[in-house]
Design a protein around this motif. Structure first.
Motif, mmCIF file in Angstrom:
data_model
loop_
_atom_site.group_PDB
_atom_site.id
_atom_site.type_symbol
_atom_site.label_atom_id
_atom_site.label_comp_id
_atom_site.label_asym_id
_atom_site.label_seq_id
_atom_site.Cartn_x
_atom_site.Cartn_y
_atom_site.Cartn_z
ATOM 1 N N PRO A 26 0.859 -0.892 0.115
ATOM 2 C CA PRO A 26 0.214 0.410 -0.216
ATOM 3 C C PRO A 26 0.778 0.600 0.203
ATOM 4 C CG PRO A 26 -0.491 -0.997 2.491
ATOM 5 C CD PRO A 26 0.392 -1.674 1.299
ATOM 6 N N VAL A 27 0.017 2.581 -1.006
ATOM 7 C CA VAL A 27 0.681 3.641 -0.732
ATOM 8 C C VAL A 27 0.659 4.096 0.959
ATOM 9 C CG1 VAL A 27 1.342 6.082 -0.815
ATOM 10 C CG2 VAL A 27 0.800 3.526 -2.775
ATOM 11 N N ARG A 28 1.423 4.429 2.001
ATOM 12 C CA ARG A 28 1.492 5.444 2.785
ATOM 13 C C ARG A 28 1.620 6.763 2.909
ATOM 14 N NH1 ARG A 28 5.064 0.594 2.822
ATOM 15 N NH2 ARG A 28 6.718 1.787 2.209
ATOM 16 N N LEU A 29 0.734 7.546 3.713
ATOM 17 C CA LEU A 29 0.383 8.305 3.180
ATOM 18 C C LEU A 29 2.034 9.204 3.715
ATOM 19 C CD1 LEU A 29 -2.600 10.027 5.328
ATOM 20 C CD2 LEU A 29 -1.878 9.279 2.885
ATOM 21 N N ARG A 30 2.750 8.953 4.635
ATOM 22 C CA ARG A 30 4.378 9.667 4.823
ATOM 23 C C ARG A 30 5.558 9.212 3.618
ATOM 24 N NH1 ARG A 30 3.851 6.111 9.350
ATOM 25 N NH2 ARG A 30 4.456 6.966 10.386
ATOM 26 N N ASP A 31 4.764 8.413 2.507
ATOM 27 C CA ASP A 31 5.227 8.387 1.765
ATOM 28 C C ASP A 31 5.322 9.439 0.449
ATOM 29 O OD1 ASP A 31 7.098 6.476 2.526
ATOM 30 O OD2 ASP A 31 6.052 4.690 1.648
ATOM 31 N N LEU A 32 4.248 10.292 0.482
ATOM 32 C CA LEU A 32 3.665 11.490 -0.105
ATOM 33 C C LEU A 32 4.320 12.636 -0.413
ATOM 34 C CD1 LEU A 32 -0.207 9.966 0.080
ATOM 35 C CD2 LEU A 32 1.404 9.239 -1.472
ATOM 36 N N VAL A 33 5.134 12.367 0.660
ATOM 37 C CA VAL A 33 5.352 14.474 1.131
ATOM 38 C C VAL A 33 7.220 13.549 0.800
ATOM 39 C CG1 VAL A 33 3.339 15.288 1.426
ATOM 40 C CG2 VAL A 33 4.851 14.020 3.313
ATOM 41 N N LYS A 34 8.136 14.411 0.917
ATOM 42 C CA LYS A 34 9.200 14.581 0.577
ATOM 43 C C LYS A 34 9.799 15.003 2.561
ATOM 44 C CE LYS A 34 13.658 16.894 -0.245
ATOM 45 N NZ LYS A 34 14.324 17.858 -0.930
ATOM 46 N N ARG A 35 10.313 13.679 2.678
ATOM 47 C CA ARG A 35 10.688 13.377 4.220
ATOM 48 C C ARG A 35 12.421 13.163 4.330
ATOM 49 N NH1 ARG A 35 9.458 7.798 6.203
ATOM 50 N NH2 ARG A 35 9.174 6.970 4.187
ATOM 51 N N GLY A 36 12.371 12.445 5.749
ATOM 52 C CA GLY A 36 13.621 11.909 5.989
ATOM 53 C C GLY A 36 13.225 11.550 7.515
ATOM 54 N N GLY A 37 13.863 10.888 7.922
ATOM 55 C CA GLY A 37 14.202 10.903 9.652
ATOM 56 C C GLY A 37 14.436 11.789 10.115
ATOM 57 N N THR A 38 13.841 12.574 11.774
ATOM 58 C CA THR A 38 13.593 13.546 12.158
ATOM 59 C C THR A 38 15.080 13.260 13.206
ATOM 60 O OG1 THR A 38 11.815 14.780 11.854
ATOM 61 C CG2 THR A 38 12.683 15.239 13.623
ATOM 62 N N VAL A 39 16.174 13.658 13.072
ATOM 63 C CA VAL A 39 16.957 13.562 15.043
ATOM 64 C C VAL A 39 16.909 14.470 15.425
ATOM 65 C CG1 VAL A 39 19.150 13.543 15.323
ATOM 66 C CG2 VAL A 39 18.775 13.099 12.777
ATOM 67 N N THR A 40 16.076 14.081 16.609
ATOM 68 C CA THR A 40 16.044 14.749 18.749
ATOM 69 C C THR A 40 17.099 14.741 18.577
ATOM 70 O OG1 THR A 40 14.115 15.099 17.154
ATOM 71 C CG2 THR A 40 14.662 15.880 19.643
ATOM 72 N N GLY A 41 17.454 15.621 20.141
ATOM 73 C CA GLY A 41 18.270 15.065 21.363
ATOM 74 C C GLY A 41 18.537 16.818 22.101
ATOM 75 N N PRO A 42 19.237 16.081 23.314
ATOM 76 C CA PRO A 42 19.006 15.106 23.302
ATOM 77 C C PRO A 42 17.744 15.240 24.092
ATOM 78 C CG PRO A 42 20.604 16.469 25.345
ATOM 79 C CD PRO A 42 20.252 17.346 24.127
ATOM 80 N N VAL A 43 17.776 13.267 24.038
ATOM 81 C CA VAL A 43 16.229 13.222 24.427
ATOM 82 C C VAL A 43 16.443 12.031 26.147
ATOM 83 C CG1 VAL A 43 14.942 13.489 22.484
ATOM 84 C CG2 VAL A 43 15.650 10.645 23.805
ATOM 85 N N LEU A 44 17.448 12.298 26.339
ATOM 86 C CA LEU A 44 17.393 12.145 27.533
ATOM 87 C C LEU A 44 19.018 12.439 28.174
ATOM 88 C CD1 LEU A 44 16.300 8.011 27.989
ATOM 89 C CD2 LEU A 44 15.803 9.350 29.567
ATOM 90 N N PRO A 45 18.922 13.886 28.544
ATOM 91 C CA PRO A 45 20.321 13.705 28.836
ATOM 92 C C PRO A 45 20.932 13.777 30.277
ATOM 93 C CG PRO A 45 17.746 15.213 29.194
ATOM 94 C CD PRO A 45 17.848 13.927 29.504
ATOM 95 N N LEU A 46 21.173 12.702 30.211
ATOM 96 C CA LEU A 46 21.902 12.087 31.633
ATOM 97 C C LEU A 46 22.366 10.437 30.773
ATOM 98 C CD1 LEU A 46 20.720 9.508 32.088
ATOM 99 C CD2 LEU A 46 19.210 10.368 32.905
ATOM 100 N N ASN A 47 23.958 10.608 31.734
ATOM 101 C CA ASN A 47 24.650 9.332 30.989
ATOM 102 C C ASN A 47 23.929 8.198 30.997
ATOM 103 O OD1 ASN A 47 27.632 7.910 29.853
ATOM 104 N ND2 ASN A 47 27.685 7.296 31.775
ATOM 105 N N PHE A 48 23.639 7.659 28.858
ATOM 106 C CA PHE A 48 22.188 6.914 28.832
ATOM 107 C C PHE A 48 23.451 5.986 27.543
ATOM 108 C CE2 PHE A 48 18.357 4.184 27.444
ATOM 109 C CZ PHE A 48 18.419 4.438 29.647
ATOM 110 N N ALA A 49 24.404 5.623 27.798
ATOM 111 C CA ALA A 49 25.333 5.361 25.501
ATOM 112 C C ALA A 49 24.928 3.683 26.140
ATOM 113 C CB ALA A 49 27.095 4.840 26.176
ATOM 114 N N ASP A 50 24.578 3.247 24.484
ATOM 115 C CA ASP A 50 24.527 2.622 24.329
ATOM 116 C C ASP A 50 23.246 2.287 24.047
ATOM 117 O OD1 ASP A 50 27.473 1.952 22.618
ATOM 118 O OD2 ASP A 50 28.244 1.294 25.236
#
Length: 356
Positions: A26-50
């Protein structure tokens, strides 16, 4: 199966432009527009490696798990919306097992996978008391919060290769389970190949033979590690980090294949690495966990002044989310590494794309 709300609104039958019957792809709505994964951070502003990521039973809350820190052997946090995360809620693996060295019992790079509706397996790295090298252990729990109960002995060791680290699970189309890991050859001045091997139905018993997927090349700064494997529309994407984790050269890159066991081809510039220091404000990004999620839209109808508001029969809606760590001080790992995330990572024809 994961259920994620996705509404398709049509006012009045004459304006309907989508069929209630869903095609195979199926055609997905999010495929109908130019998009890309959105990078956000820090979402956990503490030592949280790997960080390791999971969406139990396909429904919130999301869970993330971290390498050992002052917060516990395997600290975990949760989110109801993949936007706002709690602080550390507890320790998912307070006892890493009798095989772990008592003088160095830290746990690295935990990855949790759901085997059945009430069965979870955690893969993790620790020092073996028997040989002093890194080995990979497995622990089980009936809930994602644990506490997870470790197996009596590690499931993968490779003393001659330099030890093994960075285990992650993968379920291939058709349901076969796999374990993916890195041979820690850089600890002995050797190469750092990444391997895959099938698992039994319990999620922790190795079966068959291990197959090498990739290894380090000169462009990788001597190291490839932190593998995370996903399947999307005909391609297997093997995400990994290269270069040394304690430098700003650390990154998130990827290789692709049409077969789960390869051969894999490392994607090159301009399409890779996916994340390097400076992109989207990151510093030493790495240790990523990438998972795919499959949801369906709900079905119901409402009436309003403009006519009937119809939401069609369920339409499959797939997407990719990821978490990774980033140097807190923007320079090196001395101040710890906080968790960042990628929402709706775009994978298309063997190319991964993110936006800031």
């Amino acid at each position: 199966m994961v259920f994620v709300p996705l509404a398709i609104f049509v006012f009045g039958s004459a304006s309907a432009v989508l069929s209630a019957s869903t095609p195979k792809d199926p055609v997905r709505l999010r495929d109908l527009v130019k998009r890309g994964g959105t990078v956000t951070g820090p979402v956990l502003p503490l030592n949280f490696a790997d960080p390791g990521l999971i969406l139990p039973n396909g429904r919130a809350p999301w869970y993330v798990y971290s390498t050992s820190s002052s917060h516990g052997k395997v600290p975990y946090a949760i989110s109801e919306d993949f936007k706002t995360w709690t602080g550390v809620k507890g320790d998912a693996l307070p006892n890493p097992g009798s095989w772990v060295s008592p003088s160095n019992s830290a746990v690295w790079a935990p990855d949790v996978r759901q085997i059945t509706s009430n069965s979870y397996v955690m893969y993790y790295t620790a020092f073996s008391a028997a040989n002093g090298n890194h080995c990979i252990g497995a622990a089980t729990s009936s809930t994602p919060a644990g506490p997870f109960n470790p197996q009596a002995s590690p499931i993968v060791c490779d003393a001659s290769g330099g030890g093994v680290i960075d285990a992650s699970g993968f379920e291939a189309p058709g349901g076969t389970l796999y374990l993916v890991w890195k041979v820690d050859g850089n600890s002995m001045g050797k190469s750092t190949p990444i391997f895959i091997q099938p698992l039994g139905a319990n999620g922790y018993t190795l079966q068959g033979k291990a197959t090498q997927l990739i290894t380090n090349d000169p462009v990788d700064g001597g190291i490839v590690e932190a593998p995370s494997l996903v399947y999307w529309d005909g391609f297997y994407y093997l995400f990994f980090s290269s270069n040394h984790y304690n430098t700003l050269k650390y990154d998130v890159s990827y290789a692709i294949s049409k077969s789960v066991t390869g051969p894999y081809t490392k994607v090159q510039a301009p399409h890779a690495p996916l994340l390097v220091s400076g992109k989207c404000g990151t510093a030493g990004p790495g240790g990523a966990t990438v998972i795919n999620v499959l949801g369906e839209s709900p079905t119901f109808s409402l009436m309003n002044g403009c006519g009937t508001l119809t939401i069609f029969e369920p339409i499959q809606d797939k997407y990719i989310n990821a978490v990774f760590h980033n140097d807190i001080n923007g320079k090196n790992v001395s101040a710890g590494r906080s968790m960042w995330q990628i929402s709706d990572l775009t994978l298309s024809n063997g190319i991964a794309t993110v936006n800031c």
